[in-house]
Design a protein around this motif. Structure first.
Motif: not given
Length: 615
Positions: A1-22
């Motif tokens: 399983m992936a682990r969290a990475k330690m790092s400074p708090c990012p100044a910017k994060i772009a959002p995950q985008l949503v796809s349309l489904a029927t």
């Protein structure tokens, strides 16, 4: 399983985008109610900042929410969520949200958090969505918050959930693929299933009526980027909305339409055309074969979304854009140029054709050199500085007072001609043809001992940038595509090559003197053992540095990529961007990290020279 990475708090994060489904897809998914509001990301790090989907800071517009979020028991965090208005029945309503922002009365807004991206120095984005959401739920539940809530997972059959949502008159549901990481792109891991047809449209005009506005005229961008007519919206407006819209529309009136083709209206209809900058959301029954909406009902304005990106939503998987047609025939496209990945000359050509919009403005009128590898990266490589001995079609040449003619790549056709002639890398001067005797930038190339850990490179880059900042110089970063980082300092052309090189050398000597155990001002492998050589030698007349977005002729075909200063700590190396993954990044960028570089006006001053001991 992936682990969290330690790092400074990012100044910017772009959002995950949503796809349309029927309809609900197969597999394991987590479902939530689709909240009818505006996407908002919260950054908590000493102070709280609230950012829209497109990265605009709206903290001052929601002071109460910011104040509540500041009470969370965290040192640092990034939360993804939605700002909404609830009606008396406790259901989300969209139109009052716009009015709240227009009037500045936002104390009643509710923030529903649905994902936790960063917490107390740990980057959680690689963790499964279930773990991230559970940590967010605990974080919110352990705080006393009136207007901040957690968007619950609804563990029921999604088809039954949709039916209940329909009965309540709500918008739909959102599904998130179980086990998926958080990615700042539209990759199909997040989907939305709507009860009604709802879509954002560009407001291209309106019809005048006794009350001021009779209807809105709306449009969408087609695949070619042209604005096409999509019909009229006549219902769904309340008196407050009409009052708020009138001055906004009048201020944007223009004499002719921005549409590709102007629609025809019956005699007597008074039409006012608008600059296509406003976006509204509309519910409709269907879109006709001619592209017009039927039974359209206005839902509200979408000031959180840019008009330039509005096109018809599709539930079909997104396909990468077709490479730009360049009229250059690529021969032997099947030839493998990188045996480590199996990547071919055709794939390299497709990359350069597609990245041209980003790369060519930075190459314009800037002399270049090419690294050519006719037999692939494992064969012999040639560094070509001019067209003597091998003329390359469509590449311009510029005669110089001294030396051989310089090559220029100013068009996509020239770029593809270089690829056809087996060029892999493109290197550029630090001056343009406007004045080749006066550089418009200098570059510091941080070249590490290969044995050093990547963390040393991150720390070294930050230190050099601090020195530049203390001198009063703005700098920009890009990965080298190899092991190092390039720090680019734009200049208003004023000083000659000797003066600029002397100044850059003085910076390097100053840093090496301050921290000799980390930095070297002298080239050569022996001088950088356990250290990083800051290469200033590229700031000589005729010297070149690998260009931004250029591929490197090394295993993996990495790309030299412009980055934000704040991103550096999140990177795992200078070779992480390759021709195989680079467009996931470029397509998700809210803003170009180098957007303001061409307009950055700064010069080397006498005071700067004095600080470095230059007479």
């Amino acid at each position: 399983m992936a682990r969290a990475k330690m790092s400074p708090c990012p100044a910017k994060i772009a959002p995950q985008l949503v796809s349309l489904a029927t309809s609900p897809p197969p597999g394991k998914w987590l479902y939530e109610v689709k909240l009818d509001g505006w996407r908002m990301l919260a950054r908590c790090d000493q102070v709280v900042r609230l950012f829209t989907r497109n990265g605009f800071d709206w903290t001052k517009r929601m002071p109460r929410l910011a104040k509540e979020l500041a009470t969370l028991k965290v040192d640092s965090a990034w939360i993804d969520g939605e700002v909404i208005v609830l009606n008396e029945e406790g259901l989300p309503v969209f139109q009052p949200l716009q009015s709240a922002f227009n009037t500045g009365k936002t104390d009643h807004l509710i923030y529903f958090g649905f994902d936790l991206l960063f917490l107390n120095g740990a980057d959680l984005r690689d963790l499964p969505v279930e773990i991230r959401r559970e940590q967010l739920r605990e974080l919110i539940e352990n705080a006393s918050l009136e207007h901040v809530r957690f968007s619950e997972t609804l563990d029921v059959d999604p088809r039954h959930l949709l039916e209940n949502i329909r009965r309540l008159g709500m918008e739909g549901i959102v599904g998130k693929r179980a086990g998926s990481p958080y990615r700042s792109e539209r990759n199909g891991d997040w989907i939305k299933i709507k009860i009604h047809h709802r879509q954002e449209f560009v407001v291209v005009g309106y019809t005048r009526a006794a009350a001021g506005i009779g209807s809105l005229l709306i449009g969408l961008h087609n695949d070619a980027g042209e604005l096409t007519y999509a019909g009229r919206v006549k219902s769904g407006f309340d008196s407050r909305t009409l009052t708020e819209l009138r001055p906004r529309l009048r201020a944007l009136e223009r004499p002719v339409t921005a549409l590709k083709d102007s629609p025809r209206f019956t005699k007597g209809v008074d039409v006012a055309w608008l600059e296509p900058v406003l976006v509204c959301e509309v519910r409709y029954a269907e879109i006709t074969p001619k592209g017009n909406v039927r039974h359209a009902v206005f839902q509200g304005m979408r000031d959180d979304k840019p008009a330039a990106g509005i096109s018809l939503e599709s539930s079909t998987p997104e396909q990468p854009p077709e490479p730009r047609k360049t009229q250059i025939r690529i021969t032997h496209g099947e030839r493998v140029i990188d045996p480590s990945t199996g990547l071919t000359k055709r794939q390299l050509a497709d990359y350069y054709a597609r990245v041209g919009d980003w790369m060519l403005p930075l190459l314009h009128d800037r002399p270049v050199s090419l690294v050519r590898a006719p037999d692939g990266i494992e064969g012999e490589q040639f560094f070509q500085r001019n067209t003597t001995g091998l003329a390359i079609p469509d590449i311009e040449t510029m005669h110089r007072p001294s030396g051989k003619p310089a090559m220029l790549i100013n068009t996509s056709k020239a770029l593809m001609s270089a690829v056809q002639m087996s060029a892999i890398e493109i290197h550029a001067w630090n001056a343009t043809t406007t004045d080749l005797s006066r550089p418009d930038r200098f570059i510091l190339d941080l070249d590490p001992d290969p044995a050093l850990p990547w963390l040393h490179m991150i720390e070294a880059t930050h230190l050099v940038c601090v020195v530049l900042q203390e001198l009063g110089l703005v700098s920009f970063l890009k990965t080298s595509g190899g092991k190092g980082i390039h720090i680019v300092v734009p200049l208003t052309p004023k000083d000659d090559w000797t003066a600029v090189k002397t100044f850059s050398q003085a910076i390097v000597k100053h840093i090496a003197k301050l921290i000799p155990e980390r930095f070297s001002a002298v080239s050569g492998p022996k001088n950088r053992v356990g250290r990083i050589f800051i290469d200033y030698l590229r700031n000589s007349s005729g010297a070149t540095t690998v260009a931004a977005y250029s591929v490197r002729a090394r295993p993996g075909l990495a790309v030299s990529m412009p980055i934000w200063h704040e991103e550096l700590s999140m990177l795992q190396g200078a070779h992480v961007f390759t021709i195989q993954n680079v467009f996931r990044r470029l397509d998700s960028l809210i803003e170009d990290p180098w957007a303001v570089l061409p307009n950055t006006a700064q010069t080397i001053t006498a005071q700067m020279r004095k600080k470095l001991g230059i007479r």
